[in-house]
Design an enzyme around this catalytic site. Structure first.
Site, short mmCIF file in Angstrom:
data_model
loop_
_atom_site.label_atom_id
_atom_site.label_comp_id
_atom_site.label_asym_id
_atom_site.label_seq_id
_atom_site.Cartn_x
_atom_site.Cartn_y
_atom_site.Cartn_z
N HIS B 91 0.84 -1.21 0.00
CA HIS B 91 0.00 0.00 0.00
C HIS B 91 0.87 1.25 0.00
CE1 HIS B 91 -3.04 -2.79 1.56
NE2 HIS B 91 -3.95 -1.87 1.34
N ASN B 122 7.94 -4.28 3.31
CA ASN B 122 6.52 -3.95 3.47
C ASN B 122 6.06 -4.21 4.91
OD1 ASN B 122 3.80 -3.53 3.10
ND2 ASN B 122 3.55 -4.99 1.42
MG LIG Z 1 2.33 -2.04 3.55
#
Ligand SMILES: [Mg+2]
Ligand SMILES: [Mg+2]
Lengths: 316, 316
Positions: B91, B122
């Site tokens: 994201h 991440n």
């Molecule tokens: Mg992330």
């Protein structure tokens, strides 16, 4: 409600303005382009050429490449990025499409219209492709052209897909792996008559390839580039350019004689003139009368000029 | 006259519209982004977060990643591009910044907000950086964040500068070499109080690095990305975020206990619950009372659930 909440979101989230990647389009006298502030090259360059704008007195020898004064300096390429890089400065809107106007031609030498191009490609295949576009104006009322760079993936020995391209100079100008051109020819009613999309590797191409070897479906180019070139035109119904016209580029001999002719015209010393003329023999070409006359008249002119120069330098 | 001749040029040259790379901005409930139709990733994603929008009942377990319905399918990434690629779906506007609204969180899982990110990065360093941003809302009225991908050049053994990055899946989604974040904290009058720009390699980072190791001058990020993030804000005068605040990310032990807590909450079988709990020992961590209670209550719940399930499956 959804729209107004979106407007509210915009005002809050983008309180200090929309993150700016430069103007969507930059308009010049004879071309329009979108510029990539990250890559320091154009994204696309659009032209519309006719018999009228490819002929005229504009002289490229009076023009030098320069940074585009309209591009913020922090996002601008400079001549120094290119010099000594091993890559030539390749026009997207070609200088030769601007013969009608010295100013338009000058604008085509702004580095916003330029990208790092393989020298042989620039002077050879791509040059012949540009000449083909200009030749189309003799047969069709108008020719619409979009040109630009691509970075396309290759596959390594392990089957991994990746994109790899050099960057040059202190401004890290991106060297594209490929160049594209979309060509649309128009009839006397200015309606689209034929369309061709081409992706050419940024490498020496030589004379073995036909233009059709590099033809791709427009959809494929759109997907790779992320660009819909003519949003207001349904391109699906337009016939294939190479079916309507030949897509034959100028043959080797004719092209090399043409290039020799241009060099003869540009020669500024007798020594260089003779060097160019000797290419006729080494390349095993047969000059036509035009070229023989050109050589003879340039020889007379330069002989006279050099005589005058010698006299003057003695006097001074 | 120059302007009118430019308008005429536009009408002629761009008769079929301005070549379209998609809308400049795409507005969602809690983030705004610009999407790269060529790379199939965002260019930048903007957020404005406060105490108010990072807390709430929204549940990410009810949401799946999906192609953004607002992106034309020919320019869209798909889940299948990511699955099995070795890259996680990272994201840019984090799911955790959208706890106030299930709908806003759902939108953050559109692939227009996602890029191929190293899994350890991440879940680790980048996650801690996002948590740091959320923590800032406890001390400052608002936090303005811009996140996105970069492809930066490296130098090979011959001194050649080049950019190299993988592309994944049939849509050839570009894997960035780096991720960036610009963070602006605001005071009670919503005036900018501190600004930090960071470029983090898209690689495992581990716990050895301080966030400051990745801090860069905003100008440098602007040049590399081609983006002016806040055109209406003079950023030069804004103090360094890491001077105003600490830029300390959560320490290893605390972070790992936090992650274990989240996994305990998400556990759906006793077996998985015990596996997660055993990490406490293997990682040599000291659980606090909150975690011990969480473990015990989840254990009771799951024991009961599994008992019920066994009974039912016998009955049916
Ligand atoms: Mg992330
Ligand atoms: Mg050229």
């Amino acid at each position: 409600e959804s729209l107004s909440s979106q407007i509210k979101a915009s005002e809050t989230i983008l309180k200090y303005g929309i993150p700016d990647r430069g103007p969507d389009i930059r308009v010049y006298d004879n071309h329009i382009l979108s510029y990539d502030q990250a890559k320091k090259t154009p994204v696309w360059v659009a032209e519309y050429i006719t018999k009228g704008n490819i002929d005229g007195p504009a002289d490229r020898r009076k023009i030098k490449f320069k940074s585009d004064p309209n591009v913020q300096s922090q996002f601008s390429a400079e001549n120094s990025d290119y010099l000594g890089s091993g890559w030539s400065r390749g026009h997207m809107a070609p200088a030769g499409d601007n013969k009608h106007s010295q100013e338009a031609m000058k604008q085509s030498f702004y580095l916003s219209n330029i990208l790092p191009q393989n020298l042989e490609n620039n002077g050879g295949f791509w040059n012949r492709l540009e000449m083909y576009c200009r030749d189309l104006t003799k047969k069709y009322k108008g020719v619409r052209i979009f040109s630009g760079p691509l970075v396309l993936p290759t596959t390594d020995e392990n089957g991994l897909h990746y994109v790899k391209y050099p960057v040059i100079g202190k401004n890290e100008v991106s060297v594209p792996t490929h160049l594209y051109k979309v060509i649309i020819i128009e009839n006397d009613k200015s309606e689209p008559l034929g369309l061709g999309a081409f992706i050419v590797p940024n490498q020496p191409i030589g004379y073995e390839h036909h233009l059709k070897d590099f033809q791709v479906d427009l959809k494929q180019l759109e997907r790779s580039s992320g660009i819909i070139f003519t949003p207001k035109l349904d391109t699906v119904k337009i016939p294939d350019l190479c079916q309507i016209d030949s897509c034959d580029l100028m043959k080797r001999d004719k092209f090399e004689l043409y290039m020799i002719g241009r060099k003869l015209q540009g020669a500024r010393t007798l020594k260089y003139l003779e060097k160019v003329w000797s290419e006729i023999e080494t390349k095993n070409l047969t000059p036509d009368n035009y070229l023989i006359n050109l050589y003879n008249s340039r020889k007379l002119e330069l002989t006279y000029e050099e005589k005058v120069k010698r006299k003057c330098s003695v006097k001074i």
